[in-house]
Design an enzyme around this catalytic site. Structure first.
Site, PDB file in Angstrom:
ATOM      1  NE  ARG A   1      76.738 -11.165  12.626  1.00  0.00           N
ATOM      2  CZ  ARG A   1      77.333 -10.726  11.482  1.00  0.00           C
ATOM      3  NH1 ARG A   1      76.928 -11.601  10.501  1.00  0.00           N
ATOM      4  NH2 ARG A   1      78.183  -9.857  11.064  1.00  0.00           N
TER       5      ARG A   1
ATOM      6  CG  ASP B   1      84.180   3.368  -1.386  1.00  0.00           C
ATOM      7  OD1 ASP B   1      83.398   2.573  -1.057  1.00  0.00           O
ATOM      8  OD2 ASP B   1      84.101   4.692  -1.379  1.00  0.00           O
TER       9      ASP B   1
ATOM     10  N   GLY C   1      83.591   6.230  11.810  1.00  0.00           N
ATOM     11  CA  GLY C   1      82.678   5.375  10.851  1.00  0.00           C
ATOM     12  C   GLY C   1      82.662   5.731   9.359  1.00  0.00           C
TER      13      GLY C   1
ATOM     14  N   GLY D   1      77.510   9.684  -0.235  1.00  0.00           N
ATOM     15  CA  GLY D   1      76.932   9.772   0.890  1.00  0.00           C
ATOM     16  C   GLY D   1      75.604  10.831   1.085  1.00  0.00           C
TER      17      GLY D   1
ATOM     18  N   GLY E   1      79.403   8.787   6.859  1.00  0.00           N
ATOM     19  CA  GLY E   1      78.967   9.085   8.062  1.00  0.00           C
ATOM     20  C   GLY E   1      77.404   8.543   8.351  1.00  0.00           C
TER      21      GLY E   1
ATOM     22  CB  ILE F   1      76.274  14.829  -2.621  1.00  0.00           C
ATOM     23  CG1 ILE F   1      77.476  15.062  -1.607  1.00  0.00           C
ATOM     24  CG2 ILE F   1      75.739  15.626  -3.725  1.00  0.00           C
ATOM     25  CD1 ILE F   1      78.623  15.213  -2.484  1.00  0.00           C
TER      26      ILE F   1
ATOM     27  CB  THR G   1      77.955   3.231  10.561  1.00  0.00           C
ATOM     28  OG1 THR G   1      78.873   2.456  10.947  1.00  0.00           O
ATOM     29  CG2 THR G   1      77.888   4.594  10.514  1.00  0.00           C
TER      30      THR G   1
ATOM     31  CE  LYS H   1      81.561   5.695  -2.271  1.00  0.00           C
ATOM     32  NZ  LYS H   1      82.013   6.287  -1.048  1.00  0.00           N
TER      33      LYS H   1
ATOM     34  CB  ALA I   1      56.067   9.517   2.367  1.00  0.00           C
TER      35      ALA I   1
HETATM   36  N1  HSE Z   1      84.170   4.412   2.972  1.00  0.00           N
HETATM   37  C1  HSE Z   1      83.508   5.224   2.173  1.00  0.00           C
HETATM   38  C2  HSE Z   1      83.841   6.562   2.103  1.00  0.00           C
HETATM   39  C3  HSE Z   1      81.944   5.561   2.993  1.00  0.00           C
HETATM   40  O1  HSE Z   1      85.038   6.730   2.995  1.00  0.00           O
HETATM   41  O2  HSE Z   1      83.715   7.525   1.441  1.00  0.00           O
HETATM   42  C4  HSE Z   1      81.042   6.166   2.075  1.00  0.00           C
HETATM   43  O3  HSE Z   1      80.639   5.533   0.901  1.00  0.00           O
END
Ligand code: HSE
Length: 435
Positions: A46, A200, A186, A133, A301, A135, A14, A204, A34
């Site tokens: 793969r 997760d 995704g 993501g 995303g 931000i 993704t 972060k 740049a």
């Molecule tokens: N699985 C994570 C989320 C993806 O839902 O925030 C982004 O880090």
């Protein structure tokens, strides 16, 4: 000045394909920013999926072929996971390549070692896409707020979890059905328990706390609690009392140490962050000079995450010829990191939402409030819900909001409440935060 830099993409999932797409579609604008063309010249994956179009770019099935390719200047680690990603990144670094990664687990767990290797090899490891993501929260804290003593930060930093809570609240949807939808879109991790159990978000939060307070990355000390036990009932009772339940990552520093915790949290509906819904993320940061700030945007995303990945690639391109001029990986100089301890969860102070199932008989509420009183726990609000038929006994739900109290004290009070004859099962507890 280089006229072009060669980019190698490892992983075409993704985020990998999203990053490729952004680099190609926005090539002209990116080159103007740049100072040179950024050309994808090697992809490690793969397989190329049916919908993926990568033109004449060289493709290797082995991602290490990209890290070893002498023509590649910047390696994008977008394979995810921990061990293989770590090996790949250390290989690229030892080959003198700059690295851009979206891998929060990699940075939270192995970041100290990776940054040390990068410093030794005079290369940059950039990781903006690892948190929230699209931000640009890493840059906001590390560079934009660099003048401040940062006191605390709190964020909705898992899009999947926020999407699930929002759908439960707005549509009364079933947990598992919403999770499936998040996977199809995704948003979810390869192992979605990472989203649901707060792992997760803890990855972060670990990163955010390090750049906010100048401490080494210490994922193993983060307290993590998921959203799996939150019921539609809890969502509705909280709403009735003026609160929303959000899965927050909270980091605070005090004289005693650092709080590092992820758990469902009741937030007043008046707070802006209470209205952050769906896959959107938001991070509040409080600094002693700037005051209270909030950063909002899509937290997961393909394209939002690619936006952060490619911004890092552009940054690396800008400092390509003089990497020593870049911002230190954690914002603080490595020899100035603080050894302030991360506090255990029992040491934190919080308000609490308690949901207690009790038999509908005289004196039960008094017994519960007496226990809270004995422990010096102040009650902010109480509601008692109509009994519903439950086998032979009539059972009611007592919802109590408390003022702030140390978690260790609340734990003892909960044990005493659960010992009452009229109380059935475990007391549900959700922390509250005034933010
Ligand atoms: N699985 C994570 C989320 C993806 O839902 O925030 C982004 O880090």
């Amino acid at each position: 000045m280089n006229s072009s830099l060669q980019i190698g993409i490892c992983g075409l999932g993704t985020v990998g394909y999203g990053s490729y797409t952004v680099l190609v579609e926005n090539a002209k604008e990116i080159a103007r920013r740049a100072g040179c063309d950024l050309v994808v010249s090697h992809i490690g994956t793969r397989r190329i999926k049916a919908h993926q179009e990568v033109g004449e770019v060289r493709v290797s099935q082995d991602v290490f072929a990209v890290a070893d390719d002498p023509d590649i200047d910047i390696v994008l680690e977008l394979i995810g996971g921990e061990e293989l990603a770590k090996e790949l990144v250390l290989k690229a670094i030892s080959n003198g390549k700059h690295v851009v990664t979206a891998n929060k687990a990699l940075i939270a767990v192995h970041g100290n070692e990776i940054f040390a290797a990068a410093k030794k090899n005079n290369v940059v490891v950039a990781y903006e896409a690892a948190v929230a993501g699209g931000i640009p929260i890493i840059k906001a804290i590390r560079e934009g707020l660099a003048a401040n003593q940062l006191q605390w930060l709190a964020g909705i930093i898992n899009g999947t979890g926020n999407f699930i809570l929002t759908e439960m609240q707005e549509k009364g949807s079933e947990f598992s059905a919403v999770l499936k939808q998040a996977q199809e879109l995704g948003y979810a991790e390869a192992d979605p328990s990472f989203d649901v159990e707060g792992i997760d978000a803890a990855h972060k939060l670990t990163i955010l706390a390090s750049i906010a307070f100048g401490i080494p990355l210490q994922f193993d000390k983060a307290y993590t609690e998921g959203i799996g036990d939150i019921t539609i009932e809890d969502i509705h009772y909280s709403e009735e009392l003026g609160y929303r339940i959000k899965h927050l990552g909270i980091a605070r520093q005090s004289e005693q140490g650092i709080e590092l915790r992820v758990h469902p949290t009741l937030v007043s509906k008046d707070k802006l962050i209470a209205s952050v819904n769906g896959v959107m993320n938001a991070v509040m940061v409080q600094g002693n000079a700037v005051g209270s700030t909030m950063y909002y945007g899509p937290g997961a995303g393909a394209l939002p995450t690619a936006s952060a990945v490619i911004a890092d690639v552009i940054d690396v391109a800008r400092v390509f010829n003089c990497p020593e001029s870049s911002v230190p990986a954690l914002g603080f100089q490595t020899d100035s990191l603080s050894d302030k301890p991360v506090l255990p969860i029992t040491e934190i102070e919080s308000g609490y939402y308690l949901r207690i199932s009790a038999q509908d008989k005289a004196g039960v509420l008094a017994d519960i409030t007496e226990i809270l009183g004995d422990f010096g726990i102040n009650i902010e609000a109480v509601i008692q819900k109509e009994p519903h038929h439950h086998d032979t006994d009539q059972v009611l739900s007592v919802i109590i909001l408390t003022h702030e109290i140390k978690e260790a004290v609340m734990n003892e009070a909960i044990v005493k409440i659960e010992e009452l004859d009229a109380v059935g099962g475990k007391v549900s507890r959700i922390r509250m935060d005034k933010l």
